[in-house]
Write a protein that holds these residues in place. Structure first.
Motif, short mmCIF file in Angstrom:
data_model
loop_
_atom_site.label_atom_id
_atom_site.label_comp_id
_atom_site.label_asym_id
_atom_site.label_seq_id
_atom_site.Cartn_x
_atom_site.Cartn_y
_atom_site.Cartn_z
N VAL A 393 -0.88 -3.22 -51.61
CA VAL A 393 -0.99 -2.78 -52.77
C VAL A 393 -0.89 -1.15 -52.78
CG1 VAL A 393 -2.21 -2.66 -55.32
CG2 VAL A 393 -2.15 -4.79 -53.93
N THR A 394 0.14 -0.59 -53.56
CA THR A 394 0.34 0.60 -53.41
C THR A 394 0.29 1.50 -54.59
OG1 THR A 394 2.81 0.45 -53.33
CG2 THR A 394 1.92 0.70 -51.38
N ALA A 395 0.25 0.87 -55.83
CA ALA A 395 -0.03 1.35 -57.34
C ALA A 395 -0.62 0.34 -58.09
CB ALA A 395 1.29 1.88 -57.65
N GLY A 396 -1.73 0.59 -58.96
CA GLY A 396 -2.17 -0.23 -59.64
C GLY A 396 -3.39 -1.07 -59.26
N ARG A 397 -4.09 -1.81 -59.76
CA ARG A 397 -5.04 -2.44 -59.28
C ARG A 397 -4.98 -4.04 -59.20
NH1 ARG A 397 -10.09 -0.31 -62.88
NH2 ARG A 397 -10.59 -2.54 -62.72
N LEU A 431 -7.57 -4.45 -64.70
CA LEU A 431 -6.85 -3.53 -65.37
C LEU A 431 -5.40 -3.83 -65.62
CD1 LEU A 431 -6.59 -0.59 -66.23
CD2 LEU A 431 -6.01 0.15 -64.11
N ALA A 432 -4.82 -3.84 -67.13
CA ALA A 432 -3.60 -4.01 -67.29
C ALA A 432 -2.64 -2.90 -66.83
CB ALA A 432 -3.35 -4.63 -68.90
N GLY A 492 -11.31 -3.99 -71.46
CA GLY A 492 -10.99 -2.87 -72.31
C GLY A 492 -9.42 -2.41 -72.28
N ASN A 493 -8.62 -3.48 -71.76
CA ASN A 493 -7.42 -3.18 -72.10
C ASN A 493 -6.76 -3.33 -73.40
OD1 ASN A 493 -6.71 -3.12 -68.79
ND2 ASN A 493 -7.40 -5.24 -68.95
N PRO A 494 -5.92 -2.39 -73.77
CA PRO A 494 -5.41 -2.35 -74.94
C PRO A 494 -4.67 -3.58 -75.27
CG PRO A 494 -5.06 -0.12 -74.19
CD PRO A 494 -5.23 -1.21 -73.05
N VAL A 495 -4.86 -4.30 -76.60
CA VAL A 495 -4.08 -5.28 -76.92
C VAL A 495 -3.29 -5.20 -78.41
CG1 VAL A 495 -4.62 -7.92 -77.76
CG2 VAL A 495 -6.21 -6.72 -76.13
N ALA A 496 -2.00 -5.41 -78.30
CA ALA A 496 -1.13 -5.21 -79.38
C ALA A 496 -1.43 -6.39 -80.33
CB ALA A 496 0.03 -5.08 -78.97
N ALA A 497 -2.76 -6.14 -81.23
CA ALA A 497 -3.13 -7.18 -82.10
C ALA A 497 -2.84 -6.39 -83.51
CB ALA A 497 -4.59 -7.51 -82.10
#
Length: 711
Positions: A393-397, A431-432, A492-497
Motif C-alpha cells: 500500500v503506497t497511498a491511502g489507508r 478512511l474513505a 468521520g468520512n463525509p457522506v453525500a446525504a
C-alpha cells in the motif's frame, strides 16, 4: 688405370621382363694417360633374377598405375675387408616405356689389371625405386666373359615392409542404399604402421556393394553379404565381411526426458542407435529427425548412423511451455520410429501486468470482492511460476492479506503459481478516499504496476463540524465565521446525504462553565430581570432587553446540500456573555437521526451598548425627612441585558438638596456598572430630589437616566 665402356640391359615380354644387364668396355692401366693410353676391351655381364613373388609384384604394377621409366646403377669398389669402398660410378639411364632393352655406356676406372666391385641396380619410376639388387664382381683387364652374373631383384618400393592389412570398420552391417568410408590399416611384422603401401579395393559381389579405390563402399539396396578385399602392391591382402541389412529397430541412447527453457537448445543431443533384426549395429542408415506438429526444431533434420550405428541431432524447444515430442525415423521406413519427450519451462520474467482487481470500489472496513492480481510472463508470453511479487500500500489507508484469514499488513510477499499469477486481498480501513497499491518483482528491472481502489464512506451516522464558528463573538451580532456541518459515517468520512434538516442550538459545557445561566430555546421565553440580577423594584424604567428574545439569532435550521453539508449563514448569539458552544442536530423524520455534533467554544462578549438602567437603587427611592446618604449606580447594557464596560457616565444633581461629592464622571466596569459614590440628600426635602446619569454614547435608551429620592 682401366676404363669400362658400354653395357646393355634387355627387358622383354608384356609387361616387360628383365633378361640381362651387360657391361662392355675397354681398360687402360692407371699409368696410362686417360687421353693417350691404349684402351683394351673388357666385358662383364650380369642378369636380374626375379623371385615368383617379385615377378608377381612386377606384373601388378600397371594395376597401380606404375610404369618403370629408368634404371639407376651404382658401382663401388670393394676394400680388403670386403666392405663397400669408394663410388666408382653412379648413373641413371632412361628406360622408355616402348623399349624392351637398353644399352648403357659407362666409363669405369679401376686400379691395376683387376678390381673387385659391387654393382647395385634399381628399377625406378621417377626417383622411386620399386625393385633393387646387388652383385659382387671382379673386373679383369682382357677378360670378356659372356655368361651374365645373376642379380637377385627384390621389391624395395613403397610399403615394402608391409606384412598384413586390417580393414575398419569390421564386422560391418551397412544399411540398404548406404555409402560408408572404409579404411585400410597396414602394419609390418613388428606391428608398426606402414603408411605408403599402394593398395586396391574390390568386393566379391558387386550386386550387393561396390567400392571405390579410396575405400568408399556403396550398397545397392540388395540384402546380402559380400567380402571387401584390400590388396597391397607387395601382394598382401586384407578382407572384411560387409553385411547389408535393413534397420529393424531404433534405440534411444540419450536425450530423452530433458527439461529446458523455452526457445533454448537442450544440452544433451538426441542419440539413437540403429540395429538390424539380429541386433547388429547398422552403419550408414539415414535417420530423419523431426519435432511433432512442428513444435520445436531439430538440427540436423537428417543424419547418417556412424560406425557404432549412432545418429544424433540437437533438440530445440519452441516458445511455449509444456511437453514436446521429437521423433527419429529411418528414412524410407516410416514404421521404424522412436520418440522422446522434453519439457519446456518458462524463461526469465520479462513482463508484469495487472490481471484483475484494478479500479474497484467498496465501503470502509470492507474486504474487496476481487483480489488484486498480477501476471508475470517471459519474453514469449508464457506464465512464470514461483516468482516473488511484493504488494504494498503506497497511498491511502488499507491493509493487505496474503490469504483469507492471514494477518493484515501493508506489505505482502506473494509468489506466482503455475499460471504465473500472484494476488493479495485488500481490506479497506476507516478512511474513505483513494487507495494505491503497488505490485513489484524484487531483484528484477521490471517496472512496477499500480492498482487504484476507491473506498466509499459508510452509512450516514453522525454530524461533524466542517467549519467551526468564530471563537470570539459579540452578542446580537452575526458570527464572523458561520459554521458548516457535514454528514459523516461512523468514522468521520463525509457522506453525500442531501436534504437532511440540520438544527442548531446553543449549549454549554457544565464541567467548565456554571450552568446557572439560562439556555433559552431560540426566540423562546423572555428572560425576567430576576433571572439576570436586575432589581425587582423598578417602577418606571424599562429597556429593550426586557423583551428582546434570547437564544440564537438567524436561520437555525437548514438543509444539507448534495455533498451532505449544511451551511449556516446568519447566526448570532443573543445570550449572556461567557463560553458557549453550538450543538447541531438532525431533525429529519425520514431516517434514523444522526448523532449530534458540538462546536468548539465561542467566547461571547457584550454587544453594543443599548440601554442604561438603574442598578443598585430603583429609579425612585423613599428616604427619611431628615435627609440621608444613598449609593446609586447605573448599568449600561446591550439588547439582551449584558453589561457593557468602559462607557463614560456623567452625573449631575438636579436640585440644591442633592450633592455628589465623590465623582461626577465615571466609567462602567466589566459588568457595565458605574457609580458616582455617595448621593447626599440635605434635610428639608419637601419635593422629590434627583440626580441624572448620562452615558457619553448617542442613542442610548433611557439616556439621560434620572434617579429620584422622596419622602
Amino acid at each position: 688405370m682401366f676404363i669400362f665402356q658400354s653395357s646393355h640391359l634387355m627387358l622383354r615380354s608384356v609387361p616387360r621382363v628383365i633378361l640381362a644387364l651387360l657391361f662392355v668396355g675397354t681398360a687402360v692401366t692407371c699409368s696410362e694417360s686417360p687421353t693417350n693410353g691404349q684402351r683394351q676391351a673388357l666385358r662383364v655381364a650380369f642378369a636380374p633374377q626375379f623371385s615368383p613373388q617379385a615377378k608377381a609384384i612386377y606384373e601388378r604394377l600397371a594395376a597401380f598405375a606404375v610404369t618403370l621409366d629408368n634404371v639407376h646403377v651404382v658401382v663401388r669398389g670393394v676394400t680388403t675387408d670386403e666392405t663397400a669402398g669408394p663410388m666408382l660410378k653412379d648413373t641413371t639411364i632412361a628406360f622408355p616405356a616402348a623399349a624392351n632393352e637398353i644399352t648403357i655406356d659407362i666409363d669405369l676406372t679401376i686400379q691395376g689389371t683387376q678390381q673387385s666391385v659391387v654393382a647395385s641396380v634399381e628399377l625406378r619410376q621417377g626417383t622411386t625405386a620399386y625393385f633393387g639388387g646387388l652383385q659382387s664382381l671382379v673386373a679383369r683387364v682382357g677378360e670378356t666373359a659372356s655368361a651374365p652374373e645373376p642379380v637377385a631383384m627384390s621389391y624395395v618400393g613403397p610399403g615394402a615392409t608391409a606384412a598384413f592389412i586390417g580393414i575398419s570398420p569390421q564386422p560391418a552391417t551397412l544399411a540398404l542404399l548406404a555409402s560408408w568410408q572404409f579404411n585400410a590399416h597396414v602394419f609390418d611384422h613388428l606391428e608398426q604402421t606402414v603408411t605408403d603401401l599402394p593398395v586396391t579395393w574390390s568386393t566379391t559381389d558387386a550386386t550387393i556393394a561396390t567400392v571405390t579405390q579410396t575405400g568408399l563402399v556403396t550398397t545397392t539396396g540388395k540384402v546380402g553379404s559380400t567380402t571387401l578385399v584390400v590388396t597391397g602392391l607387395n601382394g598382401i591382402t586384407g578382407q572384411a565381411t560387409v553385411n547389408v541389412k535393413p534397420v529393424a529397430t531404433l534405440s534411444v541412447l540419450g536425450g530423452d526426458k530433458q527439461s529446458g527453457i523455452v526457445g533454448s537448445a537442450l544440452t544433451t543431443r538426441l542419440a539413437v542407435q540403429a540395429m538390424d533384426a539380429s541386433g547388429n549395429l547398422v552403419i550408414g542408415a539415414a535417420i530423419n529427425f523431426s519435432a511433432v506438429n512442428g513444435l520445436g526444431s531439430v538440427s540436423p533434420a537428417s543424419a547418417i548412423t556412424d560406425a557404432t550405428g549412432i545418429a544424433s541431432t540437437t533438440l530445440t524447444l519452441g516458445q511455449g511451455i509444456g511437453t514436446y515430442t521429437f521423433t527419429a525415423t529411418v528414412a524410407g521406413s516410416s514404421s521404424v520410429v522412436t520418440r522422446v519427450a522434453a519439457t519446456a519451462t518458462s524463461a526469465a520474467a520479462a513482463a508484469l501486468g495487472i490481471l484483475g482487481g484494478n479500479n474497484q470500489a467498496d465501503t470502509v472496513r470492507a474486504t474487496l470482492g476481487q483480489p488484486l492480481s498480477v501476471k508475470i510472463t517471459d519474453s514469449f508470453g508464457n506464465p512464470v511460476a514461483q516468482q516473488a511479487v511484493d504488494f504494498q500500500v503506497t497511498a491511502g489507508r488499507a491493509s493487505l492479506l496474503a490469504t483469507p484469514g492471514a494477518p493484515p499488513q501493508t506489505l505482502v510477499h506473494a509468489t506466482t503459481g503455475t499460471d504465473g499469477v500472484a494476488s493479495a486481498l485488500l481490506v479497506a480501513d476507516t478512511l474513505a478516499g483513494s487507495i494505491r497499491v503497488t505490485a513489484s518483482v524484487p531483484q528484477t528491472t521490471l517496472a512496477p504496476v499500480a492498482f487504484a481502489v476507491t473506498v466509499r464512506p459508510g452509512l450516514a451516522f453522525r454530524l461533524a463540524v466542517l467549519q467551526q464558528p468564530s471563537p470570539l463573538a459579540v452578542a446580537t451580532l452575526r458570527l464572523g465565521t458561520q459554521p458548516k456541518v457535514q454528514v459523516t459515517d461512523q468514522f468521520g468520512n463525509p457522506v453525500a446525504a442531501a436534504a437532511r434538516t440540520i438544527f442548531v442550538a446553543p449549549t454549554v459545557d457544565c464541567t467548565r462553565t456554571a450552568c446557572g445561566r439560562v439556555i433559552p430555546s431560540t426566540k423562546g421565553p423572555l428572560v425576567s430581570r430576576s433571572a439576570t440580577g436586575i432589581p425587582t423594584t423598578i417602577e418606571r424604567t424599562t429597556s429593550v432587553s426586557d423583551t428582546f428574545p434570547r437564544g440564537l439569532g438567524g436561520t437555525i435550521s437548514v438543509l444539507t446540500d448534495a455533498n451532505g453539508v449544511a451551511t449556516f449563514s446568519d447566526l448570532s448569539l443573543n445570550l449572556s456573555v461567557g463560553l458557549w458552544m453550538l450543538q447541531f442536530s438532525d431533525s429529519s423524520k425520514t431516517s434514523a437521526p444522526l448523532a449530534p455534533a458540538v462546536s468548539s467554544d465561542i467566547n461571547l462578549t457584550a454587544g453594543p451598548a443599548q440601554s442604561i438602567i438603574p442598578w443598585t437603587l430603583a429609579d425612585t427611592t423613599v428616604i427619611a425627612a431628615a435627609g440621608g446618604t444613598l449609593f446609586p449606580s447605573v448599568r449600561v447594557i446591550d439588547k439582551v441585558g449584558n453589561g457593557v464596560g468602559g462607557v463614560t457616565v456623567n452625573w449631575k444633581p438636579l436640585d440644591a438638596l442633592s450633592l455628589l461629592p465623590d465623582s461626577t464622571v465615571t466609567q462602567t466596569n466589566a459588568n457595565g456598572v458605574a457609580s458616582p459614590g455617595r448621593w447626599i440628600i440635605l434635610p428639608g426635602l419637601l419635593a422629590p430630589s434627583g440626580i441624572q446619569a448620562t452615558p457619553n454614547l448617542p442613542n442610548i435608551e433611557n439616556s439621560p437616566l434620572t434617579l429620584w429620592a422622596r419622602l
